[in-house]
Design a protein around this motif. Sequence first.
Motif, PDB file in Angstrom:
ATOM      1  N   THR A 193       0.838  -1.205   0.000  1.00 35.11           N
ATOM      2  CA  THR A 193       0.000   0.000   0.000  1.00 35.11           C
ATOM      3  C   THR A 193       0.872   1.254   0.000  1.00 35.11           C
ATOM      4  OG1 THR A 193      -1.942   1.050   1.019  1.00 35.11           O
ATOM      5  CG2 THR A 193      -0.295   0.186   2.526  1.00 35.11           C
ATOM      6  N   TYR A 194       2.045   1.181   0.641  1.00 33.23           N
ATOM      7  CA  TYR A 194       2.963   2.325   0.612  1.00 33.23           C
ATOM      8  C   TYR A 194       3.568   2.491  -0.776  1.00 33.23           C
ATOM      9  CZ  TYR A 194       6.848   5.425   1.704  1.00 33.23           C
ATOM     10  OH  TYR A 194       7.731   6.484   1.708  1.00 33.23           O
ATOM     11  N   LEU A 221      -7.984  -6.877  -2.553  1.00 32.63           N
ATOM     12  CA  LEU A 221      -7.773  -5.566  -1.949  1.00 32.63           C
ATOM     13  C   LEU A 221      -7.096  -4.596  -2.905  1.00 32.63           C
ATOM     14  CD1 LEU A 221      -6.535  -6.688   1.593  1.00 32.63           C
ATOM     15  CD2 LEU A 221      -8.776  -5.737   1.009  1.00 32.63           C
ATOM     16  N   PHE A 222      -6.206  -5.145  -3.748  1.00 33.89           N
ATOM     17  CA  PHE A 222      -5.449  -4.318  -4.684  1.00 33.89           C
ATOM     18  C   PHE A 222      -5.649  -4.889  -6.094  1.00 33.89           C
ATOM     19  CE2 PHE A 222      -3.202  -4.229  -0.622  1.00 33.89           C
ATOM     20  CZ  PHE A 222      -3.028  -2.874  -0.401  1.00 33.89           C
ATOM     21  N   ASP A 223      -6.772  -4.573  -6.687  1.00 33.03           N
ATOM     22  CA  ASP A 223      -7.066  -5.083  -8.024  1.00 33.03           C
ATOM     23  C   ASP A 223      -6.063  -4.504  -9.024  1.00 33.03           C
ATOM     24  OD1 ASP A 223      -8.704  -6.251 -10.199  1.00 33.03           O
ATOM     25  OD2 ASP A 223      -9.067  -4.141 -10.670  1.00 33.03           O
ATOM     26  N   PRO A 224      -5.286  -5.364  -9.707  1.00 36.98           N
ATOM     27  CA  PRO A 224      -4.249  -4.848 -10.605  1.00 36.98           C
ATOM     28  C   PRO A 224      -4.757  -3.904 -11.686  1.00 36.98           C
ATOM     29  CG  PRO A 224      -3.861  -7.171 -10.157  1.00 36.98           C
ATOM     30  CD  PRO A 224      -5.196  -6.829  -9.555  1.00 36.98           C
ATOM     31  N   ALA A 225      -5.945  -4.178 -12.240  1.00 40.09           N
ATOM     32  CA  ALA A 225      -6.484  -3.299 -13.279  1.00 40.09           C
ATOM     33  C   ALA A 225      -6.799  -1.917 -12.716  1.00 40.09           C
ATOM     34  CB  ALA A 225      -7.732  -3.915 -13.902  1.00 40.09           C
ATOM     35  N   THR A 226      -7.387  -1.899 -11.515  1.00 41.19           N
ATOM     36  CA  THR A 226      -7.700  -0.618 -10.886  1.00 41.19           C
ATOM     37  C   THR A 226      -6.433   0.138 -10.523  1.00 41.19           C
ATOM     38  OG1 THR A 226      -9.744  -1.571  -9.970  1.00 41.19           O
ATOM     39  CG2 THR A 226      -8.933   0.462  -8.969  1.00 41.19           C
ATOM     40  N   VAL A 227      -5.437  -0.594  -9.997  1.00 40.00           N
ATOM     41  CA  VAL A 227      -4.154   0.034  -9.661  1.00 40.00           C
ATOM     42  C   VAL A 227      -3.521   0.661 -10.897  1.00 40.00           C
ATOM     43  CG1 VAL A 227      -1.775  -0.472  -8.959  1.00 40.00           C
ATOM     44  CG2 VAL A 227      -3.691  -1.395  -7.641  1.00 40.00           C
ATOM     45  N   LYS A 228      -3.572  -0.040 -12.018  1.00 41.05           N
ATOM     46  CA  LYS A 228      -3.008   0.486 -13.264  1.00 41.05           C
ATOM     47  C   LYS A 228      -3.721   1.759 -13.689  1.00 41.05           C
ATOM     48  CE  LYS A 228      -0.492   0.338 -17.070  1.00 41.05           C
ATOM     49  NZ  LYS A 228       0.972   0.592 -17.045  1.00 41.05           N
ATOM     50  N   ASP A 229      -5.047   1.756 -13.596  1.00 42.08           N
ATOM     51  CA  ASP A 229      -5.824   2.932 -13.993  1.00 42.08           C
ATOM     52  C   ASP A 229      -5.536   4.129 -13.090  1.00 42.08           C
ATOM     53  OD1 ASP A 229      -7.003   1.561 -16.065  1.00 42.08           O
ATOM     54  OD2 ASP A 229      -8.831   1.077 -14.958  1.00 42.08           O
ATOM     55  N   GLU A 230      -5.401   3.873 -11.786  1.00 40.52           N
ATOM     56  CA  GLU A 230      -5.285   4.973 -10.830  1.00 40.52           C
ATOM     57  C   GLU A 230      -3.860   5.471 -10.640  1.00 40.52           C
ATOM     58  OE1 GLU A 230      -7.118   3.585  -7.259  1.00 40.52           O
ATOM     59  OE2 GLU A 230      -9.165   3.801  -8.024  1.00 40.52           O
ATOM     60  N   THR A 231      -2.877   4.587 -10.808  1.00 40.04           N
ATOM     61  CA  THR A 231      -1.489   4.970 -10.503  1.00 40.04           C
ATOM     62  C   THR A 231      -0.539   4.809 -11.677  1.00 40.04           C
ATOM     63  OG1 THR A 231      -0.767   2.767  -9.761  1.00 40.04           O
ATOM     64  CG2 THR A 231      -1.863   4.167  -8.131  1.00 40.04           C
ATOM     65  N   GLY A 232      -0.929   4.025 -12.683  1.00 39.65           N
ATOM     66  CA  GLY A 232      -0.038   3.735 -13.794  1.00 39.65           C
ATOM     67  C   GLY A 232       0.964   2.634 -13.495  1.00 39.65           C
ATOM     68  N   ILE A 233       0.884   2.051 -12.306  1.00 43.71           N
ATOM     69  CA  ILE A 233       1.834   1.004 -11.901  1.00 43.71           C
ATOM     70  C   ILE A 233       1.329  -0.365 -12.347  1.00 43.71           C
ATOM     71  CG2 ILE A 233       2.890  -0.167  -9.921  1.00 43.71           C
ATOM     72  CD1 ILE A 233       2.742   2.528  -8.427  1.00 43.71           C
ATOM     73  N   ASP A 234       2.212  -1.160 -12.933  1.00 40.48           N
ATOM     74  CA  ASP A 234       1.885  -2.541 -13.291  1.00 40.48           C
ATOM     75  C   ASP A 234       2.050  -3.413 -12.049  1.00 40.48           C
ATOM     76  OD1 ASP A 234       1.405  -2.134 -16.077  1.00 40.48           O
ATOM     77  OD2 ASP A 234       3.570  -2.008 -16.403  1.00 40.48           O
ATOM     78  N   LEU A 235       0.966  -4.042 -11.611  1.00 40.55           N
ATOM     79  CA  LEU A 235       0.983  -4.855 -10.395  1.00 40.55           C
ATOM     80  C   LEU A 235       0.721  -6.307 -10.745  1.00 40.55           C
ATOM     81  CD1 LEU A 235       1.003  -5.213  -7.312  1.00 40.55           C
ATOM     82  CD2 LEU A 235      -1.424  -4.546  -7.308  1.00 40.55           C
ATOM     83  N   HIS A 236       1.564  -7.200 -10.225  1.00 44.59           N
ATOM     84  CA  HIS A 236       1.433  -8.628 -10.480  1.00 44.59           C
ATOM     85  C   HIS A 236       1.458  -9.396  -9.161  1.00 44.59           C
ATOM     86  CE1 HIS A 236       2.359  -8.048 -14.820  1.00 44.59           C
ATOM     87  NE2 HIS A 236       3.177  -7.104 -14.366  1.00 44.59           N
ATOM     88  N   PHE A 237       0.508 -10.311  -8.996  1.00 39.50           N
ATOM     89  CA  PHE A 237       0.523 -11.259  -7.888  1.00 39.50           C
ATOM     90  C   PHE A 237       0.838 -12.628  -8.469  1.00 39.50           C
ATOM     91  CE2 PHE A 237      -2.403  -7.933  -6.366  1.00 39.50           C
ATOM     92  CZ  PHE A 237      -1.769  -7.607  -5.171  1.00 39.50           C
ATOM     93  N   VAL A 238       1.865 -13.297  -7.918  1.00 36.54           N
ATOM     94  CA  VAL A 238       2.361 -14.522  -8.532  1.00 36.54           C
ATOM     95  C   VAL A 238       2.527 -15.610  -7.477  1.00 36.54           C
ATOM     96  CG1 VAL A 238       4.180 -15.568  -9.914  1.00 36.54           C
ATOM     97  CG2 VAL A 238       3.631 -13.138 -10.219  1.00 36.54           C
ATOM     98  N   ASN A 239       1.938 -16.770  -7.742  1.00 41.53           N
ATOM     99  CA  ASN A 239       2.160 -17.950  -6.907  1.00 41.53           C
ATOM    100  C   ASN A 239       3.324 -18.734  -7.502  1.00 41.53           C
ATOM    101  OD1 ASN A 239       2.112 -20.390  -5.494  1.00 41.53           O
ATOM    102  ND2 ASN A 239      -0.113 -20.345  -5.267  1.00 41.53           N
ATOM    103  N   THR A 240       4.437 -18.757  -6.800  1.00 41.59           N
ATOM    104  CA  THR A 240       5.642 -19.420  -7.316  1.00 41.59           C
ATOM    105  C   THR A 240       5.773 -20.872  -6.861  1.00 41.59           C
ATOM    106  OG1 THR A 240       6.827 -18.393  -5.462  1.00 41.59           O
ATOM    107  CG2 THR A 240       7.018 -17.325  -7.601  1.00 41.59           C
TER     108      THR A 240
END
Length: 418
Positions: A193-194, A221-240
């Motif tokens: 979030t920071y 909590l942090f939908d990647p599509a919404t994050v991209k729209d609001e901040t321009g940041i590409d966010l990925h959640f990955v199960n390794t």
Amino acid sequence: MKTRAVRLHGANDLRLEEFELPAIKDDEILVRIVSDSICMSTYKCATLGEDHKRTRDLANHPAIMGHEFAGDIVEVGAKWADEYQPGMRFTIQPAINWQGTMWSPGYSYEFCGGDATYCILPAEVMYAGCLLKYHGEAYYEASLAEPMSCSIGAFHAAYHTQMGVYEHFMGIKEGGNLAITAGAGPMGLGALTYALHCDRRPGLVMVNDIDQERLDRAAQLFDPATVKDETGIDLHFVNTAGMADPAAELIALTNGHGYDDVLCYAPVAAVVKLSSDILGRDGCLNFFAGPTDTEFTAPINFYDVHYNSTHVMGTTGGNTADMEESLDLCAQGRIDPAVMVTHVGGLDAAAEATLNLPKIPGGKKLIYPPIDMPLVALDDLRSKAGEDPRYGELADIVDANRGLWCAEAEQYLLSHWG
């Protein structure tokens, strides 16, 4: 004045006790605790007892646990009467670093800690500038400013270099690639979030974990599509968990560049190695997770250290400026530390929750010392409504806030369980 508090008498020996506090001295302050969040560091302290670096003479002076606390000032010693007044809300920076010692509220003091109804702030807290006035509505946000400050400090402590220049450029790389490894837990989500809302932001953030349930909650909590729209940041959640070559797949997300900054949130050798393997040129790895094993080691790539200028460092805790930044960002509505909270309970639940912390799933456990209440997961509030309708009403408030703890929930809890 009498207080109830959870005190550490020795390794794995936590006791909820009622006892008399002494009268405050002229350079001390009496406070009422309203909220305290349980930190993994408190679990480590409770299990280590006098082997912990911050404890001292527990047999004769048992220490009140809890260092992520907030509340109200009750009585002020004459030394501080011009600066603090009864009724003020407060939180503290527990890493006071007083005169070279490691003493800290919640670890070292017989009469000062967050798992108490009332406690006495020793003079060094104020002398070190670590008593912070809090002007917000919700006490839990002030409690969570401390764990948030730890992640904020990690961002500020990161550094980068330039070939031939003997100077470190501080902070994460702006617009760069940031990885939060083993990062779907409470502290990882606080860092996330920071990262998404601070002034110096990355361009890409990858959060990996091996727990799909935690990753699903994070993505909710942090939908990647919404994050991209609001901040321009590409966010990925990955199960390794099932990847044959997790490092290669994570680097592929960066188009082969690798990660400029990596925050490692688990003291696990495989996680540390992965964190090292995904570093790009001049990548900074912050080993954030503190191990209890004093012999803990893990492999890192020293070829890259030499030829690609990768580097490893670690931070523990934040400083007062980091806490103030956290409080300011909360007040502005830019960060929401409630993403870390998954459980709430009263003072009677604190000892058991602390000693069993690694076994309790979810994120932060938030304790409210003014009340007695079993530790309950926010997701389980609804199921307990049949035995007590108050849980159903609390569930309604939480559900209306995307399943997150909030100021309204805190007020309801304190007024109905008080």
